[in-house]
Design an enzyme around this catalytic site. Structure first.
Site, mmCIF file in Angstrom:
data_model
loop_
_atom_site.group_PDB
_atom_site.id
_atom_site.type_symbol
_atom_site.label_atom_id
_atom_site.label_comp_id
_atom_site.label_asym_id
_atom_site.label_seq_id
_atom_site.Cartn_x
_atom_site.Cartn_y
_atom_site.Cartn_z
ATOM 1 N N SER A 95 -3.802 9.218 -0.128
ATOM 2 C CA SER A 95 -3.339 8.410 1.000
ATOM 3 C C SER A 95 -1.882 8.652 1.353
ATOM 4 O O SER A 95 -1.509 8.626 2.530
ATOM 5 C CB SER A 95 -3.544 6.919 0.694
ATOM 6 N N HIS A 137 1.314 3.910 0.481
ATOM 7 C CA HIS A 137 1.164 4.264 1.892
ATOM 8 C C HIS A 137 2.517 4.270 2.596
ATOM 9 O O HIS A 137 2.819 5.153 3.401
ATOM 10 C CB HIS A 137 0.215 3.296 2.580
#
Length: 269
Positions: A133, A185
């Site tokens: 991610s 993230h």
């Protein structure tokens, strides 16, 4: 009717290879019943010397849903390979994917360090991050700056304007998947902006290969020193400066030691 998949794979060779690698690793993890604790990155493990986890955590997925979401987004972001006319292209994609993997992992550890040491939030000591991610969010960010008219396609039917995709996806995943790594993230977004705005630049084949070589060396050394894997042909010993690691190759009599060069204005924390 859409184009045959074969032609898209040919146009996105680097993306296709990364998706294949992540999928193969996921299959191996499932077959061997490997868990987060074996491949994930946490502050506690990093302090113990498991620096190789910065690499293994990025390419490992435990949940098939996590794998499908990341690879679906990555496939859409593979358009970067086709944008050589605006200074991107496959070489740019490979060079800065390497940067995103390393720097986003390092930034996550830095955030954990501040939260633990400064704000005494011990919860983050054992939080384990895993998945691609960070890199996906990094490429979302880079593309939102370099090609804001692009779209991010997910699962073949959901389309998001790329200019809003990084923060939309950050909020969306935090709400829908509470256990998703918000800091992971966010680190991808931060490094992505640093690359897109030119704060991190100058990568070419020479620097990419050099960086890859150092990554391999440090990973092997950390695997050996942490006891995670025993390389019989390598012995770690201290030479001259006990604070610096060295690698000795039995039978050759040769020893390689990391050297410390003084750099003004830089502190290593």
């Amino acid at each position: 009717m859409g184009r045959p998949l074969f032609y898209e794979i040919v146009e996105k060779p680097a993306t296709s290879c990364i998706i294949g690698i992540c999928s193969a690793i996921w299959f191996y993890i499932q077959k061997k019943n490997i868990g987060y604790s074996h491949v994930g990155l946490s502050y506690e493990n990093a302090v113990e010397g498991h620096h190789w986890r910065i690499i293994t955590s990025a390419f490992s997925h435990i949940s098939v849903i996590h794998l499908v979401f990341n690879m679906s987004a990555l496939w859409s972001l593979g358009v970067v390979e086709q944008l050589g006319h605006i200074g991107l292209g496959m070489a740019y994609y490979l060079h800065y994917t390497l940067v995103l993997v390393v720097l986003s992992g390092a930034l996550v550890l830095g955030m954990y360090h501040i939260l633990i040491q400064r704000f005494k939030l011990e919860y983050f000591r054992r939080v384990t991050a895993v998945g691609y991610s960070c890199v996906v969010f990094g490429w979302m960010t880079i593309l939102s700056v370099k090609q804001p008219s692009s779209k991010l396609d997910l699962f073949g039917f959901l389309s998001l304007p790329i200019s809003f995709a990084p923060f939309e996806s950050l909020i969306f995943t935090s709400i829908i998947v509470p256990q998703a790594s918000f800091l992971g993230h966010l680190s991808g977004i931060v490094v992505g902006y640093a690359i897109a705005w030119g704060l991190i630049h100058g990568m070419n084949n020479f620097w990419a290969i050099s960086m890859l070589g150092w990554i391999v060396l440090f990973s092997v050394v950390s695997l050996k020193r942490s006891g995670a894997y025993d390389f019989d042909f390598i012995e770690i010993e201290s030479v001259m400066d006990p604070s610096l690691p060295s690698v000795r190759f039995p039978g050759t009599g040769r020893t390689l030691q990391m050297s410390a060069l003084p750099v003004e204005g830089v502190e290593i924390v």
